[in-house]
Write an enzyme that holds these catalytic residues in place. Structure first.
Site, PDB file in Angstrom:
ATOM      1  N   ASP A 238       0.880  -1.158   0.000  1.00  0.00           N
ATOM      2  CA  ASP A 238       0.000   0.000   0.000  1.00  0.00           C
ATOM      3  C   ASP A 238       0.931   1.226   0.000  1.00  0.00           C
ATOM      4  O   ASP A 238       2.103   1.139   0.380  1.00  0.00           O
ATOM      5  CB  ASP A 238      -0.958   0.014   1.198  1.00  0.00           C
ATOM      6  CG  ASP A 238      -2.161   0.933   0.911  1.00  0.00           C
ATOM      7  OD1 ASP A 238      -2.093   1.722  -0.044  1.00  0.00           O
ATOM      8  OD2 ASP A 238      -3.160   0.843   1.649  1.00  0.00           O
TER       9      ASP A 238
HETATM   10  C1  BGC Z   1      -5.014   3.171  -0.166  1.00  0.00           C
HETATM   11  C2  BGC Z   1      -5.000   2.167  -1.306  1.00  0.00           C
HETATM   12  C3  BGC Z   1      -4.736   2.869  -2.607  1.00  0.00           C
HETATM   13  C4  BGC Z   1      -3.436   3.633  -2.482  1.00  0.00           C
HETATM   14  C5  BGC Z   1      -3.076   4.390  -3.745  1.00  0.00           C
HETATM   15  C6  BGC Z   1      -3.787   4.037  -0.159  1.00  0.00           C
HETATM   16  O1  BGC Z   1      -3.873   5.067   0.763  1.00  0.00           O
HETATM   17  O2  BGC Z   1      -5.124   2.496   1.064  1.00  0.00           O
HETATM   18  O3  BGC Z   1      -6.223   1.475  -1.369  1.00  0.00           O
HETATM   19  O4  BGC Z   1      -4.697   1.949  -3.668  1.00  0.00           O
HETATM   20  O5  BGC Z   1      -3.542   4.572  -1.444  1.00  0.00           O
HETATM   21  O6  BGC Z   1      -3.972   5.417  -3.934  1.00  0.00           O
END
Ligand code: BGC
Length: 829
Positions: A238
């Protein structure tokens, strides 16, 4: 063209693996290490010598945003995952995935960052709307279909967030304390299906820890993911979730975004050179990255699984259909469907009430947000469906909190004379870069704008009010802003951050506004300067909103106007719902009550006109204290950009409300058996074990407002002649059959659901658990045999390995977890 299987096998080396290995062997240690981090916010690194181009990743999951968050490059806005899961239909999930793949390719995206398949453990979970269900089988089956729909079209899907990431509070640091059994039977199961059934090419590790070890370093990335399930894709972190060199020793393959303080250059390279991170571990990661590149067509000399999407359908029409398929009719005393527009009994006067009827929520907040080119609100949809009727709108109650965008038709960019605003990135008083924007909620989350270089944002527009009065004009952002209206400095404030920086500054910005007297048709000049402060966690990320804040209207006056409209109408449609401060990534909910005075509004409207339909525009459960007093209640989730048209289809009966609840709907928050989302000493303890969702409700003996699986249609059904394979052993399957008949006078949909229970067991079992389901669509008077295949694994429990307790399992066939039509026994050995 190569098939999925040819590119997908995880078994002994075969030609593809050998060819990829040969390429890995041509890379230097530096090149390999570089491949393990993002080149920037969304892309991976290219290596020209081996014909590797960058791969572009994008959120997801309900549409594909692309590299920029920008209204000038719009995306298809699909209904929220809760709407999708409410369809209980794998075919819809597959088409949803295919629609995402088509969008991905249109935007040059190789990897879609979805589906989100964490579970609805607590209705307070901020990303509840973005996840499918409280049940792992429903979640996993739909996830597998979504993944197949994306990947058959040559784009990678990324089930996320692995794992036990079911709350948002302290999301970067909290650890989920959870038993192996609950992990295996609940939280991992959805991922298992996405990997073993649909062969996901990528997966995202979560921010949280699991039993004290942060996800990107956790052994769960190896076992069961690789060692048991045969995953051969990449584990992407993530965003910012890789926080150590040690994560490179785990089965974490790629750190996003880049640069990453631990993996980019220095520290990781040193650790590889010293042998602390074995070269074999690095090679394995690189092998997987190149395999992904081969699959999506990013590696020369390898045929992509599908160079262009094959399953292309009209995205807009699909959004409309999918939303109706997910709309759950939980109550109907006979008011719905309304007489259609061509019917002599068609309503001639309709009151449409509610803030969300006009300013609809078509998606939840956070990284899942996409920017649609347009949105059909319930008001628009009802007006279009009944062109001959008088449709009167009343807001009824204010729902919005914080800053709402200026409608584009009210603002003019002084630089171009076109609708919109001029946004300049400034450093030391010099303009570095200018954007002419057609929106006033602005996000820079990747892309070319010099967000790191600028020290100030200068925004200019003119606003022309549509009516004379006082409007609160303001900004939504943390940090120092100054705002001038007609050259008068009206706001100058350093607005503090609240909560964690990403959550507060980006996803839930604090608002400040001032009252401004405006005259209809007379433009006022607005100028804003905002001092740009670099985000410590995510450099270059920037968000800024400006627009209007609701004024302090007297709630009673708004309700009275709505009541008057309802009284004069043949039928009232009240759209209630949540707002952007309630359901979003970055923070959990604190209440299940509808914001503002919406409950009073519904009660007053129903008292004025018993022919009232209440439409709930929320991605997750809300309390509905008036629910037994209204003629009909439709749960519509966040409906995607065709929301209003889909709603009108259901209201008029042009379509069946096809949804069944994917999550239990409580009467009141106090009744919810598993609620907590707040870490204590950094930990959230999943003490309830395998008893979440309806399992917990049944165990507690508390009756919810509407049970899991519940949903009404517009016709009647019988389900009879239930049979099942009499016995099963490990590795086998039970086939449950039943005859479903549409006994009503119109076509419709039913969902046949199969739950298991064990009367006697030495194991602490759920009271009942879902093991299979099948949607059925039949014309009036038609009958069909429905079969539901249940793998023996559905009867096993985790006890260090999958264990089969010999004995009798009862299978309950019905239309919700509590509405059983028949049961049948199966012998498990
Ligand atoms: C989220 C993810 C997301 C990523 C990129 C994170 O803060 O938890 O679900 O894909 O950001 O935007």
């Amino acid at each position: 063209m190569t098939t999925v299987e040819n590119l997908g096998s995880a078994s002994a080396p075969e030609p593809l693996d050998e060819r990829i290995d040969a390429l890995v062997g041509r890379l230097s240690t530096e090149q390999k290490a570089q491949l393990l981090t993002g080149r920037d916010f969304w892309t991976t690194w290219p290596v020209d010598e081996i014909g590797l181009r960058p791969m572009l990743m994008s959120d997801g999951p309900s549409g594909v945003r692309g590299e920029v968050w920008d209204e000038r490059d719009p995306s298809l806005n699909l209904p929220s995952a809760t709407a999708l899961s409410a369809s209980w239909d794998r075919a819809i999930a597959k088409r949803y995935g295919a629609a995402a793949a088509v969008e991905a390719r249109r935007k040059g995206v190789d990897v879609v960052l979805g589906p989100t398949i964490n579970l609805h453990r607590s209705p307070l979970g901020g990303r509840h709307f973005e996840a499918f269900s409280e049940d792992p089988v429903l979640t996993g089956d739909l996830a597998a279909s979504y993944v197949a729909g994306v990947q058959e079209n040559g784009v990678a899907a990324t089930p996320k967030h692995y794992v036990a990431n079911d709350y948002e509070t302290d999301r970067f640091t909290a650890s989920t304390e959870v038993s192996d059994r609950a992990l295996r039977e609940l939280y991992l199961l959805a991922f298992e299906k996405a990997v073993t059934e649909a062969h996901a090419w990528a997966l995202m590790s979560s921010y949280n820890g699991i039993n004290g070890v942060t996800a990107s370093e956790n052994d769960l990335l190896e076992t069961p993911l690789n060692s048991e399930w045969g995953f051969d894709g990449i584990v992407v972190s993530d965003w910012t979730g890789v926080r150590s060199v040690a994560a490179a020793k785990a089965s974490q393959d790629v750190a996003m975004p880049g640069p990453n303080p631990w993996w980019s250059e220095g520290p990781l390279l040193e650790a590889v050179r010293s042998g602390d991170v074995p070269m074999a571990a690095v090679d394995r990661k690189v092998h997987r990255i190149l395999t992904l590149a081969a699959r999506v067509g990013a590696l020369e000399g390898f045929d992509a699984v599908a160079a262009t999407p094959g399953n292309v359908e009209d995205g807009i029409a699909f959004v409309r259909e999918a939303e109706a398929e997910g709309t759950v009719l939980v109550r109907n005393t006979g008011l719905l469907p309304l007489a259609g527009p061509d019917d002599a009994a068609a309503p001639t006067r309709i009151a449409v009430i509610g803030h969300n009827a006009d300013q609809a929520r078509t998606q939840g907040g956070g990284s899942a947000t996409v920017v649609p080119s347009s949105v059909v609100s319930p008001l628009d949809g009802i007006r279009a469906a009944y062109p001959a009727a008088t449709v009167e709108y009343a807001i009824g109650a204010v729902v919005q909190e914080g800053i709402a965008e200026f409608p584009l038709s009210t603002i003019t960019n002084p630089g171009t004379g076109e609708p919109g605003a001029r946004v300049a990135f400034v450093r030391d008083g010099q303009e570095l870069y200018v954007e002419d924007r057609q929106a006033t909620a602005l996000f820079w989350f990747g892309g070319d704008a010099p967000t790191r270089e600028a020290d100030r944002l200068d925004i200019t527009t003119t606003y022309t009010a549509q009516s004379t009065g006082t409007v609160r004009i303001g900004i939504g952002a943390a940090g120092r802003s100054r705002m001038w209206v007609d050259d008068e400095l009206v706001l100058d404030e350093d607005v503090p951050y609240e909560g964690d920086q990403l959550g507060a500054a980006f996803l839930n910005p604090p608002a400040r506004s001032v009252p401004v007297r405006v005259t209809e048709g007379q433009p006022v000049a607005i100028r804003i300067e905002h001092d740009v402060v670099q985000d410590e966690t995510l450099g270059g990320v920037l968000a800024y909103q400006f627009g209007t804040e609701p004024s302090d209207d007297d709630p009673a006056v708004l309700i009275d106007a709505a009541v008057a409209a309802a009284r004069a109408a043949d039928v009232a449609v009240v759209v209630v719902g949540t707002n952007s401060k309630v359901e979003s990534e970055g923070y959990d909910r604190t209440s299940l009550a509808l914001p503002g005075h919406q409950d009073e509004l519904v009660a007053a409207v129903v008292a004025a006109n018993p022919r009232t339909v209440v439409v709930v525009n929320a991605g997750s459960p809300v309390e509905m204290p008036w629910r037994d007093d209204v003629a009909a209640v439709l749960l519509t989730w966040f409906g995607g950009q065709e929301y209003g048209n889909a709603l009108a289809d259901v209201l008029t009966g042009a379509r069946e409300p096809g949804g069944r609840l994917p999550t239990t709907w409580p009467v009141a928050m106090a009744d919810v058996p598993v609620l907590d989302v707040t870490p204590v000493d950094g930990r959230v303890s999943y003490d309830e074990g395998v008893h979440i969702g309806y399992r917990a409700w049944l165990r507690a003996g508390v009756t919810p407002a509407y049970p899991f699986g519940h949903g009404l249609g517009y016709t009647n059904w019988t389900i009879e002649d239930v049979t099942a394979t009499p016995s099963v052993r490990a590795g086998g399957e039970v086939v449950v059959t039943a005859v479903a008949t549409n006994t009503g006078d119109r076509a419709g949909k039913q969902v046949v659901q199969v739950y298991a229970s064990r009367e006697t067991s030495s194991v602490d079992r759920p009271v009942r658990w879902l093991v299979g389901f099948a949607p059925v669509r039949l014309d009036a008077g038609e009958s069909t045999e429905v079969s539901v295949r249940v793998p023996a694994r559905a009867f096993a429990h985790w006890d260090g390995a999958w264990a089969y307790e010999p004995g009798t399992v009862t299978l309950h066939v019905g239309t919700s977890v509590v509405d059983e039509v028949d049961s049948v026994e199966v012998d498990v050995s």
